[in-house]
Design a protein around this motif. Structure first.
Motif, mmCIF file in Angstrom:
data_model
loop_
_atom_site.group_PDB
_atom_site.id
_atom_site.type_symbol
_atom_site.label_atom_id
_atom_site.label_comp_id
_atom_site.label_asym_id
_atom_site.label_seq_id
_atom_site.Cartn_x
_atom_site.Cartn_y
_atom_site.Cartn_z
ATOM 1 N N LEU A 211 92.198 65.970 112.175
ATOM 2 C CA LEU A 211 92.479 65.573 110.805
ATOM 3 C C LEU A 211 92.387 64.068 110.598
ATOM 4 O O LEU A 211 92.493 63.585 109.472
ATOM 5 N N GLY A 212 92.198 63.322 111.673
ATOM 6 C CA GLY A 212 92.114 61.878 111.562
ATOM 7 C C GLY A 212 93.442 61.205 111.279
ATOM 8 O O GLY A 212 93.486 60.092 110.740
ATOM 9 N N SER A 216 98.278 57.570 112.367
ATOM 10 C CA SER A 216 99.175 57.282 111.252
ATOM 11 C C SER A 216 100.600 57.162 111.791
ATOM 12 O O SER A 216 100.890 57.540 112.921
ATOM 13 N N ARG A 217 101.506 56.635 110.954
ATOM 14 C CA ARG A 217 102.897 56.517 111.408
ATOM 15 C C ARG A 217 103.470 57.898 111.733
ATOM 16 O O ARG A 217 104.161 58.073 112.747
ATOM 17 N N GLU A 218 103.168 58.869 110.874
ATOM 18 C CA GLU A 218 103.640 60.230 111.112
ATOM 19 C C GLU A 218 103.064 60.793 112.407
ATOM 20 O O GLU A 218 103.773 61.408 113.209
ATOM 21 N N GLY A 219 101.764 60.573 112.594
ATOM 22 C CA GLY A 219 101.110 61.080 113.795
ATOM 23 C C GLY A 219 101.694 60.493 115.061
ATOM 24 O O GLY A 219 101.880 61.195 116.067
ATOM 25 N N GLN A 220 101.996 59.200 115.054
ATOM 26 C CA GLN A 220 102.558 58.555 116.239
ATOM 27 C C GLN A 220 103.971 59.053 116.533
ATOM 28 O O GLN A 220 104.348 59.241 117.690
ATOM 29 N N ILE A 400 107.684 57.526 104.294
ATOM 30 C CA ILE A 400 107.027 58.337 105.328
ATOM 31 C C ILE A 400 107.102 59.818 104.953
ATOM 32 O O ILE A 400 108.021 60.265 104.255
ATOM 33 N N ASN A 401 106.118 60.585 105.381
ATOM 34 C CA ASN A 401 106.036 62.011 105.084
ATOM 35 C C ASN A 401 106.862 62.785 106.113
ATOM 36 O O ASN A 401 106.369 63.166 107.172
ATOM 37 N N ARG A 402 108.117 63.023 105.788
ATOM 38 C CA ARG A 402 109.025 63.689 106.726
ATOM 39 C C ARG A 402 108.659 65.157 106.936
ATOM 40 O O ARG A 402 108.853 65.702 108.021
ATOM 41 N N PHE A 454 97.660 71.399 105.443
ATOM 42 C CA PHE A 454 98.219 71.365 104.093
ATOM 43 C C PHE A 454 99.028 70.088 103.842
ATOM 44 O O PHE A 454 98.929 69.480 102.775
ATOM 45 N N VAL A 455 99.847 69.678 104.822
ATOM 46 C CA VAL A 455 100.724 68.513 104.613
ATOM 47 C C VAL A 455 100.032 67.193 104.924
ATOM 48 O O VAL A 455 100.515 66.132 104.528
ATOM 49 N N PHE A 456 98.898 67.245 105.640
ATOM 50 C CA PHE A 456 98.133 66.043 105.971
ATOM 51 C C PHE A 456 96.767 66.126 105.296
ATOM 52 O O PHE A 456 95.905 66.859 105.757
#
Length: 470
Positions: A211-212, A216-220, A400-402, A454-456
């Motif tokens: 998803l690339g 991202s902060r969420e990904g990390q 941030i996307n919790r 869906f969320v990313f």
């Protein structure tokens, strides 16, 4: 990761007995049927044809529907595996040689003798399992290379909090619910609760990469939490396994695992500051083919071995090796050289996970499945909610996307299957409870990729900056 190994001498299983020659006892060795080595290779090659075909078709179809290709690989594995076509089946899943269509095909076309079928099937299955394990090691090495150690350390505290919440909430809720509402005894309930704590770093990291959004902060935070979750999961598994075996917890073993896991990860991070310059110096002196990628894999495999040797997961060592080499000047060049190798080995892992998934436990028409289905509904709800709430534990990260963080922690994958396997081997789990755990693993594994999609939003980091898919 757990392998069943058959130790043999020169391809034979030896049976010893005594007979009398006159009055002198003699030791005789009677060889049983052995695997046909040529047809073991043939079986492996046919299995790889099935795996690559299933992964490619499944991945392409999944991609056409805007879903992560890894979901298509998992579904492709289910179709060719024990749940449907029986092209790719494994002894540890309860299958025998007669249920393998590849073995039947070898008997028909290549003259595989009936007495050689069982050992050939066992050997071929073991080779594919080893290749699958190697695939996930390569995957985590690749993910480590794609990650940024400084960014990962910057979210280290948040990741640790997310991991701890993601272990404590589902474990507590699952164990208490099973004991109170379903009357499950304490030890089996604790074992099932422990299975809820796992997170599949392999599946989550692969989807984030596709998803690339890996950097991202969420990904990390998800990636860091999944690594810590894996370590905590190993410790929890050691606790519940000793509890199931002896009724007591081996405190010494738990302390050893905590110290060794912490020391290994911190040591790998500190090593990066010293080793990366040495690595570049050595690589610059090499002139023959593979001068960069071969030393890199040597380092990755050594780190994987060290992790396995101290009773951690080999994939943690591979991930740590990738993080260390990510800090070198050769990172981008190394990433390009690792990709085609990963393309060959990683699909074996995902298709194999799907192939070992027996959807038969979901069939309500089978009376023995019904009790397990009711318990499974409870476990699935706890498994999803218990991980989604982890996003609320993130602090100091405005905007941030919790929800994305919580969803990224959902899949149990192969890690959850390890818990189920150990519980089954110990005899502590009833058949309905074991089926319920397997159903929970299946559903969370297959739900996570589309939910993450869906969320990313693809190709765009949640922070708002465009990010190129890796």
């Amino acid at each position: 990761m757990i392998f069943g190994q058959l130790m043999e001498l020169d391809g034979f299983s030896w049976v010893s007995n005594f007979t009398l020659w006159g009055s002198t006892p003699l030791l005789l060795t009677v060889p049983e049927a052995e695997a046909n080595s040529a047809l073991v290779l043939a079986g492996v090659l046919l299995s790889l044809v099935v795996i690559y075909f299933a992964s490619k078709v499944g991945g392409e179809i999944s991609n056409r529907f805007g879903l992560p290709p890894v979901l298509g690989e998992l579904v492709g594995g289910v179709i060719v595996g024990v749940s449907a076509l029986h092209l790719l089946v494994f002894p540890e899943g309860g299958a025998d040689a007669t249920s393998s269509l590849i073995m039947n095909f070898l008997q028909t076309t290549a003259g595989l003798a009936p007495e050689e079928v069982a050992p050939t099937f066992a050997a071929q299955s073991e080779v594919i399992s080893v290749l699958a394990e190697l695939g996930v090691v390569i995957l985590l090495f690749e993910i480590g290379l794609e990650s940024n150690l400084k960014e990962l350390m910057a979210v280290g505290i948040q990741a640790a909090v997310v991991a701890c919440v993601g272990v404590a909430v589902p474990f507590g809720a699952g164990t208490a619910g099973l004991m109170i509402w379903f009357g499950v005894p304490a030890v089996p309930a604790i074992f099932a609760g422990a299975a809820l704590t796992a997170t599949s770093i392999g599946i989550t990291s692969k989807v984030l990469s596709e998803l690339g959004t890996l950097n991202s902060r969420e990904g990390q935070i998800i990636l860091g939490a999944a690594v810590i979750d894996d370590v905590l999961g190993i410790i929890v598994l050691a606790v519940v396994a000793s509890l199931a075996k002896t009724g007591e917890v081996d405190v010494g073993n738990v302390i050893y695992l905590i110290i060794s896991a912490t020391g290994f990860l911190l040591g790998a991070i500190l090593l990066g500051n010293v080793f990366n310059k040495t690595f570049v110096t050595v690589v610059d002196r090499l002139k023959t083919r593979g001068e960069l990628v071969i030393p890199a894999f040597i380092f990755a495999f050594v780190m994987s071995y060290l992790a396995a040797a101290i009773h951690l997961e080999a994939i943690l060592g591979a991930f740590a090796a990738g993080l260390v080499l990510d800090e070198t000047d050769k990172r981008k060049e190394l990433q390009k050289q690792v990709v085609p190798i990963a393309d060959m080995l990683v699909p074996i892992f995902f298709v194999t996970v799907g192939a070992k998934t027996d959807l038969g436990v979901l069939n309500p028409a089978v009376p023995s499945n019904r009790e397990g289905l009711i318990i499974a509904i409870f476990l699935i709800a706890v498994a999803i909610v218990g991980k989604v709430v982890t996003g609320a534990a993130v602090f100091g990260q405005p905007g941030i996307n919790r929800l994305a963080i919580g969803v990224g922690m959902i899949p149990r994958g192969e890690v959850g299957l390890v818990f189920a396997g150990v519980g089954s081997a110990s005899g502590v789990l009833s058949k309905p409870l074991e089926a319920a755990i397997i159903m929970m693993v299946i559903l969370t594994t297959f739900l996570a990729p589309p939910l993450l999609r869906f969320v990313f939003p693809p190709t765009t980091a949640v922070g708002g900056e465009p990010e190129t898919p890796v």
